[in-house]
Write an enzyme that holds these catalytic residues in place. Structure first.
Site, mmCIF file in Angstrom:
data_model
loop_
_atom_site.group_PDB
_atom_site.id
_atom_site.type_symbol
_atom_site.label_atom_id
_atom_site.label_comp_id
_atom_site.label_asym_id
_atom_site.label_seq_id
_atom_site.Cartn_x
_atom_site.Cartn_y
_atom_site.Cartn_z
ATOM 1 N N ASP A 64 13.081 -8.058 -7.042
ATOM 2 C CA ASP A 64 12.796 -9.411 -7.517
ATOM 3 C C ASP A 64 12.083 -10.212 -6.427
ATOM 4 O OD1 ASP A 64 13.311 -11.758 -9.429
ATOM 5 O OD2 ASP A 64 14.326 -12.441 -7.616
ATOM 6 N N GLU A 136 12.042 -4.235 -11.822
ATOM 7 C CA GLU A 136 12.254 -4.819 -10.494
ATOM 8 C C GLU A 136 12.859 -3.789 -9.545
ATOM 9 O OE1 GLU A 136 12.843 -9.556 -11.473
ATOM 10 O OE2 GLU A 136 14.611 -8.270 -11.478
#
Length: 247
Positions: A64, A136
């Protein structure tokens, strides 16, 4: 590298072949396939394995951040006419669950994600939250295995197109967290604080409950299938209470 892999799930020859097919499809080399396999391991699968097996949540956290940095860098260098507020709104849309799950599906992540029996019976590999989280995590695996430049190259293979869709109003997403933060910073010079108050449900289908704290005021709990969506729900509740959003 080994410290990340102590609890990675075992890889059969068949599974290694699947991962090799994925690597070939995206054109990214991997040295450590166990790391890639871990990136595709949902918590529901890890919980059903014998012994201690890790899941992709830690990788998701790192990915992320890498995704956010590369996306911000791309926006900054590509759109000189935009200001900070516009950057924040565009970035929020293109790295949202809606956007990332769309990208993950286009790369056929649903064929490679490992989920438990409960999630499999509910077509868990097609769920937006699971797809976005896996993307992610794969970005983090690339970063750890091949370095930042490889991760950047992969991210830039899809982020520009998602930005273009957003600018053409073909990709929409209401970012309540950014809206609430901008409102508070302008009027009070503060930022909201999000707190997980509980997690309910079985491991393969948990619901998160999150409050948003604004000084002495608390709004929530917002509910969601992951922390991000629960935080968005809590922010929306706060905006409704403040009279900024309609209920």
């Amino acid at each position: 590298m080994l410290k990340y892999l102590e609890k990675a799930p075992a890889i059969s020859e068949e599974r290694k072949g699947e991962l090799f097919s994925f690597v070939e499809s995206i054109g990214i080399h991997f040295n450590e396939y166990r790391l890639l396999n871990l990136a595709f391991t949902h918590t529901s699968y890890a919980n059903e394995c014998k012994g201690e097996v890790d899941n992709n949540e830690r990788l998701e956290f790192l990915g992320d951040s890498v995704l956010g940095m590369v996306t911000a860098e791309y926006l900054f260098s590509s759109f000189t006419r935009f200001h900070e507020g516009q950057f924040s709104k565009i970035k929020a849309v293109v790295v949202s669950e809606e956007s990332l799950s769309e990208v993950a599906l286009s790369l056929h992540f649903d064929k490679y994600i490992l989920v438990g029996r409960g999630e499999r019976s509910q077509q868990g590999t097609m769920k937006k939250a699971i797809l976005a989280d896996a993307l992610e995590a794969v970005i983090a695996a690339m970063y750890l295995d091949q370095g930042l430049e490889t991760a950047r190259r992969f991210i830039l293979s899809f982020i520009p197109a998602q930005v273009e869709k957003m600018l053409e109003n073909k990709l929409s997403y209401k970012d309540y967290k950014t809206e609430l933060q901008e409102y508070l910073q302008k009027r009070r010079g503060k930022v909201p604080r999000y707190v997980i108050v509980s997690q309910t449900g079985p491991d393969h289908a948990q619901t998160f409950h999150v409050n948003v704290e604004m000084g002495t005021k608390v709004f929530g709990p917002g509910e969601g299938k992951n922390k991000k969506s629960a935080e968005q729900a809590a922010a929306r509740m706060a905006l409704i209470a403040l009279g900024i959003e309609r209920g």
